[in-house]
Write an enzyme that holds these catalytic residues in place. Structure first.
Site, PDB file in Angstrom:
ATOM      1  N   ASN A  21      -7.038  -2.577   1.604  1.00 52.30           N
ATOM      2  CA  ASN A  21      -6.988  -4.051   1.598  1.00 52.30           C
ATOM      3  C   ASN A  21      -8.383  -4.622   1.408  1.00 52.30           C
ATOM      4  OD1 ASN A  21      -4.258  -4.160   2.013  1.00 52.30           O
ATOM      5  ND2 ASN A  21      -4.429  -4.313   4.246  1.00 52.30           N
ATOM      6  N   ARG A  70       0.818  -1.210   0.000  1.00 50.59           N
ATOM      7  CA  ARG A  70       0.000   0.000   0.000  1.00 50.59           C
ATOM      8  C   ARG A  70       0.858   1.269   0.000  1.00 50.59           C
ATOM      9  NH1 ARG A  70      -4.269  -0.486   4.559  1.00 50.59           N
ATOM     10  NH2 ARG A  70      -2.480  -1.465   5.548  1.00 50.59           N
TER      11      ARG A  70
END
Ligand SMILES: [Fe+3]
Ligand SMILES: [Mg+2]
Ligand SMILES: [Zn+2]
Ligand SMILES: [Zn+2]
Lengths: 780, 326
Positions: free
Chosen positions: A48, A30
């Site tokens: 996520n 990320r």
């Protein structure tokens, strides 16, 4: 002034949603997406999801397409993207890019990351006296450190890991919260002010010292180094459990370790301080070096240099050396101080699973280690060191554990299912959320402890994957512990249990992994597995279609006098093959067998075969390897698994590497019996006999035997008109055989697939069972 | 021997062979035997014997049938009193063999103090039997007040074996494998009542007794643990095995723990009487040993501690012994 992308008129902006499945969480994916978006001046978010991550990205189409490309090419080293589903949407008018917290809906994330070896930056930190983590053995960041072994549940956040018992100091917390920091959201983040401590115990289990400051650490490491220098054995708690260390150059020390561990001649692995040291012991190709240094940091099986300065009993029955590099700060610090190769083997009692807690190490390894170097970061499940070898530039996994498990092997179609694997080198395979997740190597299910681990890991993995199963798959062998447990579970839960023939599972593991087009010829060669016709299989050929599977050929059957006893004594198999021939055939081979087996044993073994007493018929290729190795000079019992076969491969390889003009293969006879092809080894034996009589070298004959096997597979493929070949089973750990097969299939215009990420032996069975469960097996 | 079909031939068999062998005074010539019933509880058992070969070193199917039946009664702590015997003979069986077996049976019964009180004979066509099968029923009397049964087994109990294991199985197996062991190894087939009787007389509060027969120690203990809902933990190094049996097991590729006995039993007794039980057992066989302990139900019914502390699971053999190693 040229318009910057931000100033483009609205109609030129577009929005892309990317649904990514794969192993992407917890390794800085990320933050990577965040940095990439910033760099490309794109707005949107990343978060996520249960199956991976979801990204929405908005900006100029050209930038978007650059983003798409670099998402794959620049991703963190361990990230594995299985699928990327793009979806173009009207612009939403995002102003900036941000990382969204995982919502409640994404509690179920199927991809759990493996342990990652200490990254270069963290290594630099621990050796830098000015760094606050100088000499801190539990240093890590988003690119490295423990993962799977500390995860209690998902999503992967500190409070659901074993690290929650350590509360971060303010400096660590700051790193953890800063997206620009390498330790942003590094769940195991720790330092000498707040993290785990190192503990030193003596052989009796008395705590000698505990601490996390450089002074403490140095003192403990010095003590360990002294013990190792004087030939002692040190247990060390690594990422996934205990390893036992001793000086690899000290024969007496290595022997002591062997006898205290009650371990047979199975080779010990080595840990060396650097690739440079490794080069003094073994030949290392660039690919091998890359894998040694990879974040998975496995044990790599390398070709030993003649005169390598290591004790003979490190690996007496193998030409290879298994070598790994330090993969935690603790290993780096210790090996740097020690400066020489150490034996580094799993800390367990022979046959039992890896010890992975302090208590277990102190109790079970009491009589083995002279000193224990442990830590207080809990390890939630045992994960052994992985073993790989490199073949034609590709990595072949021999034991799948630390650094690999439990990464999904790949997508898998069908209902959620749990496959329980085999008896030895057991692994579990779970199909959940459309992925096949293979557990770490769980060991041989013969001990109480490994059986408990096996049962516990079923629960653990199910919890981590947030997965259930509607069906169970087991090997068709009725006596396998995993099969018994599967039947028990099915009964208890009212589920279907599907039993899958052992060799079909072997072949399907390869086909599934390589996406081998069907129909394909599947060849399964191993030791012994339960057949469907009352015989013991082990040298099988299947015609594999989309929904069915036909056994189209097998080796000519021969008796296995004494069952498992024949697997220990290659001479029994050697005698058995000859016993099937006419009395005057192969006098030279007979002489060899007579030298190997005492007359009384020989008579008894013959009599057992004549009376069909405990002499099941088998088509095993593994046992045939044993027999041929015996004819070519192998003495005594198999001191470790595959001992005789490895010696045969070594002989053949020597010839392979020195001789330019290769003689003809030892060819088999293929004939049809009742609609099935029988591969008869009799001509191979007769040729061996006559060639030995004219004093051909054992090396030459071993090579011609291998080449004959490669030829056999090609001939079977041609006779059943199949152009795709897949293989499975322990015999295909033999890389000379793979080599010859690659050559021969290429010459014949056939495609050839072999197992790579999933072990060829029973460690890959569970994965194959998933794919094999839907096939109907027919035999003729 | 010819097919009799219940006629003249069969009665000649009985008169010529069985009556002299068994002794006539108890064997009824009527449809049923009438015997006196002693006071107390009766133990009744039935069993069939199909051993092959029918004659072996240390015994034959006849002595085995007596021992098997006597032992089954003894395992409930019952003193054996009466036995009946049914014979299924295969046409073509050598009458000399039959006569030897009948005499052996009679002699074994007399030695064991049990009376053969009724019998039956049938002859089947050639190929439909394996020479000779025997079915027996036994009656014994229970003269103690103990509950000798798997349900009495408790965690903490001691597990003892009455002698070294595997002699019978290995004798039979090597005969079947056509191997001359060239040793004096004999079946352990024996009457276990004297030993059991000693335990009872010594005042041992026996929880359970079980003779080790088919499936060996592994099967027998698995069954006991399963029925009693406990786990039995064995110490591998304590299990008595003679050297010949051990080396023959290696030669034939057999598991000693799955090898049958016909004259050995397991005694499960309270821990505090373990030592006393051992001494009592050793009066009949010096090889008797304490081999394990009952523990609360664990990972599996039967566990064994091997060398260096590795604890293995011993599972119940599913069928014949199959190769497992891949
Ligand atoms: Fe296999
Ligand atoms: Mg019985
Ligand atoms: Zn790092
Ligand atoms: Zn800190």
């Amino acid at each position: 002034m040229a318009p910057s992308p931000e100033n483009h008129p609205r109609q030129h902006i577009s929005r892309l949603r990317l649904n990514i499945t794969g192993a992407v969480q917890g390794l800085g994916f990320r933050p990577f997406v965040f940095r990439l978006a910033e760099e490309l001046h794109l707005a949107g978010w990343v978060r996520n999801t249960p199956a991976g991550v979801e990204i929405e990205i908005e900006g100029h189409p050209k930038q978007l397409s650059a983003f798409r490309t670099r998402l794959e090419t620049d991703a963190p080293p361990l990230a594995r993207l299985f699928t990327i589903e793009p979806c173009t949407l009207p612009p939403a008018g995002y102003a900036e890019f941000n990382i969204q917290e995982s919502g409640a809906h994404s509690a179920a994330v199927p991809v759990i990351l493996p342990e990652l070896a200490t990254c270069d930056q963290c290594v630099a930190d621990i050796f830098n006296p000015d760094n606050r983590r100088y000499y801190y053995p539990f240093t890590n960041c988003t690119h490295c450190g423990p993962r799977y072994t500390i995860i209690e549940d998902l999503p992967y956040d500190r409070e659901r890991t074993a690290m929650r018992i350590f509360s971060m100091c303010s400096t660590c917390r700051e790193e953890y919260g800063n997206p620009a920091d390498r330790r942003f959201h590094a769940q195991p983040n720790a330092c000498p002010d707040c993290g785990p401590s190192l503990l030193l115990y003596d052989a009796t289990g008395t705590l000698l010292r505990k601490g996390r400051k450089p002074g403490d650490i140095k003192a403990m490491l010095n003590r360990a180094v002294d013990t190792l220098r004087s030939g002692g054995i040190v247990s060390i708690l690594g990422l996934g459990g205990v390893q036992l260390l001793t000086d690899a150059a000290n024969e007496e020390a290595v022997r002591r370790l062997r006898s205290r561990k009650a371990r047979d001649a199975k080779p010990f692995a080595l840990m060396v301080p650097s690739v440079e040291t490794a080069r003094t012991l073994a030949r290392i190709s660039p690919d091998e070096e890359r894998i040694l240094r990879s974040p998975s940091a496995p044990i790599v099986l390398l070709t030993r240099r003649a005169g390598a300065p290591i004790a003979p009993s490190v690996a007496a029955c193998s030409p290879s050396l298994g070598i790994m590099l330090p993969h935690t700060p603790l290993h780096h610090l210790l090996l740097k101080k020690y400066g020489a190769p150490l034996v580094c083997t799993s800390g367990n009692l022979s046959g039992a699973p890896l010890c992975h807690t302090q208590e277990d190490a102190l109790r079970s390894l009491r009589r083995i280690a002279d000193l224990h170097l442990l830590h207080d970061r809990p390890i939630l499940r045992p994960v052994d060191d992985s073993v790989v070898r490199v073949f034609r530039g590709r990595e072949i996994v021999v034991r799948r554990a630390r650094g690999y498990a439990p990464l999904p092997v790949g997508p898998s179609q069908g209902p959620d299912t749990l496959a329980l694997g085999g008896e030895l080198k057991n692994t579990l395979c779970w199909r959940a959320h459309g992925l096949a997740v293979l557990s770490q190597h769980l060991g041989d299910l013969e001990t109480e402890a490994s059986t408990s681990t096996f049962r516990r890991e079923i629960d653990n993995l199910g919890r981590l994957l947030h997965a259930g199963y509607g069906r169970l798959i087991v090997d068709s062998h009725p006596d396998y512990a995993a099969s018994r447990y599967g039947r028990y579970l099915a009964l208890k839960k009212g589920l279907t249990v599907i039993s899958v023939q052992h060799h079909v599972a072997h072949v399907m593991a390869c086909i599934e992994e390589n996406h081998t087009p069907r129909p394909a010829l599947g060849t399964a060669w191993d030791g012994t597995g339960y057949g469907t016709d009352g015989t013991i299989w082990g040298g099988e050929f299947f015609d594999i279609g989309e929904t069915d599977c036909r056994r189209i050929a097998h080796l000519r059957l021969y008796p296995l006098p004494g069952g498992d006893a024949a697997a220990r004594e290659p001479a029994r198999c050697a005698l058995s093959l000859l016993h099937s021939l006419s009395a005057e055939a192969c006098p030279t081979l007979r002489k060899t067998v007579n030298r190997e087996l005492a007359a009384t044993v020989r008579d008894a073994v013959r009599s057992m075969m004549d009376k069909c007493f405990n002499s099941p018929l088998t088509s095993s290729m593994g046992r045939l390897f044993d027999a041929v190795s015996c004819y070519l000079g192998f003495h005594g019992p198999n001191l470790c698994e595959g001992h005789a076969a490895m010696q045969l491969e070594t002989l053949a390889r020597r010839y392979h590497e020195t001789e330019q003009n290769k003689p003809s293969p030892l060819s088999w006879d293929i004939r049809e019996e009742n609609g099935c092809l029988v591969c008869d080894w009799e001509p191979v034996l007769r040729l061996l006999d006559s060639e030995l009589k004219r004093e051909a070298s054992a090396e030459e004959l071993a090579w011609r035997f291998h080449d004959g096997l490669a030829e056999l597979i090609v001939r079977i493929a041609q006779s059943c008109r199949r152009t795709h070949i897949a293989v499975g089973g322990g015999c295909f750990l033999n890389t000379l055989l793979l080599d010859l097969l690659c050559d021969r299939t290429e010459q014949a215009g056939l495609t050839f697939d072999y197992p790579q990420r999933v072990p060829a032996h029973d460690g890959g069975l569970a994965y194959g069972q998933l794919a094999a469960a839907g096939l109907t097996l027919t035999t003729v | 021997l010819a097919h009799g079909g219940g006629g003249e031939m069969t009665s000649r068999l009985i008169e010529d062979i069985f009556l002299p062998a068994f002794g006539t005074e108890n064997l009824t010539q009527h449809d049923s035997a009438v015997v006196s019933a002693p006071k107390g509880k009766l133990a009744i058992t039935t069993d069939s014997f199909v051993v092959h070969p029918i004659e072996f070193s240390g015994g034959d199917i006849g002595s085995l049938a007596i021992h098997g039946t006597v032992n089954d009664l003894s395992m409930s702590g019952a003193r054996p009193l009466y036995i009946t015997a049914g014979f299924i003979l295969e046409e073509g069986l050598d009458t000399a063999v039959l006569s030897r077996i009948a005499h052996s049976m009679g002699q074994t019964a007399r030695q064991a103090g049990i009376a053969i009180v009724a019998g039956d004979t049938k002859v089947v066509e050639q190929g439909k039997g394996d020479g000779l099968y025997i079915n027996t029923s036994g009656i014994g009397i229970v003269e103690h007040s103990l509950a000798i049964a798997p349900s009495s087994i408790e965690p903490g109990d001691a597990v003892l074996v009455s002698g070294d294991i595997g002699r019978h199985g290995i004798t039979i197996m090597s005969a079947r494998a056509g191997i001359d062991l060239q040793t004096d190894l004999q079946s352990d087939s024996a009457n276990l009542w004297p030993s059991v009787s000693t335990l009872l007389q010594s005042g041992i509060a026996i929880h359970c007794l079980r003779d080790i027969t088919r499936g060996g120690l592994s099967m027998t203990l698995n069954e006991l643990a399963e029925t009693s809902g406990t786990t039995i933990l064995l110490d591998e190094t304590a299990i008595p095995v003679c050297e010949t049996v051990r080396s023959t097991c290696d030669l034939l590729g057999l598991d000693i723990l799955q090898t049958a006995c016909e004259g050995r039993y397991l005694a499960i007794v309270p821990e505090k009487q373990a030592e006393q039980t051992l001494l009592a057992l050793q009066r009949h066989n010096p090889e008797a040993a304490r081999i394990g302990t009952v523990i609360p139900s664990g990972t599996a019914p039967l566990l064994i501690d091997g060398l260096l502390g590795v604890r293995r699971i011993l599972s119940k053999p599913y069928g014949e012994q199959l190769p497992r190693i891949c």
